[in-house]
Scaffold this motif. Structure first.
Motif, PDB file in Angstrom:
ATOM      1  N   LEU A   7       0.763  -1.334  -0.054  1.00 21.68           N
ATOM      2  CA  LEU A   7       0.070  -0.127   0.144  1.00 21.68           C
ATOM      3  C   LEU A   7       0.708   1.057  -0.076  1.00 21.68           C
ATOM      4  O   LEU A   7       0.316   2.416  -0.044  1.00 21.68           O
ATOM      5  CB  LEU A   7      -0.729   0.072   1.341  1.00 21.68           C
ATOM      6  CG  LEU A   7      -2.034  -1.170   1.349  1.00 21.68           C
ATOM      7  CD1 LEU A   7      -2.853  -1.272   2.517  1.00 21.68           C
ATOM      8  CD2 LEU A   7      -2.835  -1.221   0.167  1.00 21.68           C
ATOM      9  N   THR A   8       2.203   1.016   0.239  1.00 30.45           N
ATOM     10  CA  THR A   8       3.017   2.353   0.343  1.00 30.45           C
ATOM     11  C   THR A   8       3.485   2.713  -1.213  1.00 30.45           C
ATOM     12  O   THR A   8       4.025   1.907  -1.908  1.00 30.45           O
ATOM     13  CB  THR A   8       4.403   2.098   0.811  1.00 30.45           C
ATOM     14  OG1 THR A   8       3.856   1.716   2.424  1.00 30.45           O
ATOM     15  CG2 THR A   8       5.203   3.418   0.979  1.00 30.45           C
TER      16      THR A   8
ATOM     17  N   PRO B 185       7.953   9.094   1.092  1.00 30.99           N
ATOM     18  CA  PRO B 185       9.329   9.276   1.748  1.00 30.99           C
ATOM     19  C   PRO B 185       9.578   8.005   2.362  1.00 30.99           C
ATOM     20  O   PRO B 185      10.815   7.506   2.368  1.00 30.99           O
ATOM     21  CB  PRO B 185       8.987  10.071   2.742  1.00 30.99           C
ATOM     22  CG  PRO B 185       7.804  10.978   2.365  1.00 30.99           C
ATOM     23  CD  PRO B 185       6.752   9.952   1.311  1.00 30.99           C
ATOM     24  N   ASP B 186       8.651   6.970   2.851  1.00 28.79           N
ATOM     25  CA  ASP B 186       9.311   5.853   3.646  1.00 28.79           C
ATOM     26  C   ASP B 186       9.005   4.596   2.749  1.00 28.79           C
ATOM     27  O   ASP B 186       8.819   3.489   3.187  1.00 28.79           O
ATOM     28  CB  ASP B 186       8.239   5.642   4.773  1.00 28.79           C
ATOM     29  CG  ASP B 186       6.777   5.600   4.473  1.00 28.79           C
ATOM     30  OD1 ASP B 186       6.443   6.068   3.483  1.00 28.79           O
ATOM     31  OD2 ASP B 186       5.947   5.238   5.283  1.00 28.79           O
ATOM     32  N   ALA B 187       8.890   4.773   1.473  1.00 30.21           N
ATOM     33  CA  ALA B 187       8.880   3.581   0.548  1.00 30.21           C
ATOM     34  C   ALA B 187      10.059   2.608   0.707  1.00 30.21           C
ATOM     35  O   ALA B 187      11.027   3.259   0.669  1.00 30.21           O
ATOM     36  CB  ALA B 187       8.688   4.190  -0.780  1.00 30.21           C
ATOM     37  N   PRO B 188       9.982   1.599   0.414  1.00 28.90           N
ATOM     38  CA  PRO B 188      11.125   0.767   0.355  1.00 28.90           C
ATOM     39  C   PRO B 188      12.043   0.806  -0.755  1.00 28.90           C
ATOM     40  O   PRO B 188      11.614   1.193  -1.834  1.00 28.90           O
ATOM     41  CB  PRO B 188      10.654  -0.741   0.549  1.00 28.90           C
ATOM     42  CG  PRO B 188       9.139  -0.640  -0.073  1.00 28.90           C
ATOM     43  CD  PRO B 188       8.765   0.678   0.352  1.00 28.90           C
ATOM     44  N   GLU B 189      13.454   0.345  -0.822  1.00 26.99           N
ATOM     45  CA  GLU B 189      14.294   0.599  -1.807  1.00 26.99           C
ATOM     46  C   GLU B 189      13.854  -0.538  -2.820  1.00 26.99           C
ATOM     47  O   GLU B 189      13.386  -1.725  -2.362  1.00 26.99           O
ATOM     48  CB  GLU B 189      15.692   0.138  -1.535  1.00 26.99           C
ATOM     49  CG  GLU B 189      16.123   1.595  -0.543  1.00 26.99           C
ATOM     50  CD  GLU B 189      16.363   2.779  -1.431  1.00 26.99           C
ATOM     51  OE1 GLU B 189      16.679   2.743  -2.376  1.00 26.99           O
ATOM     52  OE2 GLU B 189      16.221   3.741  -0.810  1.00 26.99           O
ATOM     53  N   PRO B 190      13.806  -0.133  -4.187  1.00 30.57           N
ATOM     54  CA  PRO B 190      13.470  -1.402  -5.258  1.00 30.57           C
ATOM     55  C   PRO B 190      14.585  -2.123  -5.103  1.00 30.57           C
ATOM     56  O   PRO B 190      15.794  -2.049  -4.589  1.00 30.57           O
ATOM     57  CB  PRO B 190      13.677  -0.420  -6.540  1.00 30.57           C
ATOM     58  CG  PRO B 190      14.504   0.744  -6.046  1.00 30.57           C
ATOM     59  CD  PRO B 190      14.276   1.041  -4.591  1.00 30.57           C
TER      60      PRO B 190
END
Length: 310
Positions: free
Chosen positions: A295-296, A301-306
């Motif tokens: 859902l992010t 800003p708090d998205a996980p690194e690809p």
């Protein structure tokens, strides 16, 4: 008016009325509703002999046992049963009545108009929050709970209509809801579709919502208005207006009602937020996300690194 009065032969009429009165009286009594529903469906489906064999403990095939158990609403689940915010106490009773409504529609008697309309109106008196007089409910009508629906007098709801009362749905007097219409009272968040907002949706007196139209949650369809076929209504419909299209727009005022109607506007105004219904969820709720989606958003800003491995 092109319709004429039609009636059943006298003996058929007596039998029909006696059966409706019997079910009505049992549902109005202190008798267990689940038992009333089960026995009513057993008789409507002509399965009394097999049911009595089952009750007597005699041998039945697995298919017969499943069929006979299926008349009992306690042995069934409905989609709305999974909704976390439902009123558990009210839902228990309405589920039983909703099961009777749905399974009645699976019987040949559901096509006997003179009987079926009166049977459903009797059920609506028990199931809906309020149901007026001389209402006509045709085959294939579905609803979320039933107990959040109010219907006025002399209203007709045709085949295969969905009345979503996850929020609240009010339908006025002399309203006509055509085949295939969907009236909604809840919306999903566009990112997290498990997040639900409930609303009060209103169809006012003398309005007509025509074939296959959809009215969004929290919308008011104004008095004496018309919603055109296959329209998608996303804003309030002014009284006495005819709206059509996707999204629906006012295309004209009903002839003869110009002096009391609001002027034509470029678009319908969405006042959904004014009709939102707040609800609380239990602290011990055992919730789950059936989709399991991320859902992010990727730009948050708090998205996980690809994942570097692609």
């Amino acid at each position: 008016m092109t319709k004429v009065h039609v009636s059943l032969p006298a003996e058929a009429e007596r039998n029909v009325q006696a059966f409706i009165d019997e079910v009505d009286e049992r549902l109005s009594s202190t008798e267990d509703t689940c038992e009333v529903v089960t026995e009513t469906l057993v008789d409507l489906h002509g399965d009394r002999a097999a049911y009595e064999r089952w009750q007597a403990g005699k041998d039945l095939s697995a298919a017969e046992r499943v069929r006979l158990q299926g008349y009992d609403p306690c042995n069934a689940t409905l989609e709305s049963e999974y909704y976390a915010e439902k009123d558990e106490e009210r839902y228990t009773e309405s589920k039983y009545l909703q099961w009777l409504w749905r399974q009645f529609d699976a019987t040949p008697m559901a096509d006997n108009i003179h009987f079926a309309l009166r049977f459903r109106e009797m059920l609506a008196d028990h199931l809906f929050a309020d149901c007026g007089t001389n209402c006509r409910f045709f085959k294939g009508i579905t609803f979320t709970y039933g107990h959040n629906i109010s219907v006025g007098d002399n209203t007709v709801i045709h085949d295969d209509v969905h009345l979503d009362d996850r929020g609240k749905l009010t339908i006025g007097d002399r309203v006509s809801i055509s085949d295939g219409v969907h009236l909604y009272s809840h919306d999903h968040d566009v990112v997290d579709q498990t997040e639900i907002r409930n609303f009060h949706t209103v169809v006012e007196d003398d309005a007509r919502v025509t074939y296959d139209a959809m009215v969004r949650a929290g919308i008011r369809v104004g008095t004496n208005s018309v919603v055109g076929a296959r329209s998608v209504v996303q804003g309030d419909v002014p009284a006495h207006h005819i709206v059509a299209g996707t999204p629906a727009k006012s295309i004209r005022v009903k002839p003869g009602w110009e002096s009391v109607a609001d002027p034509l506007e470029d678009s319908l105004v969405n006042r959904q937020d004014e009709r939102e219904l707040e609800y609380d969820l239990p602290d011990d709720l055992d919730a789950f996300d059936e989709f399991g989606r991320t859902l992010t958003p990727p730009d948050a800003p708090d998205a996980p690194e690809p994942d570097s491995n692609g």
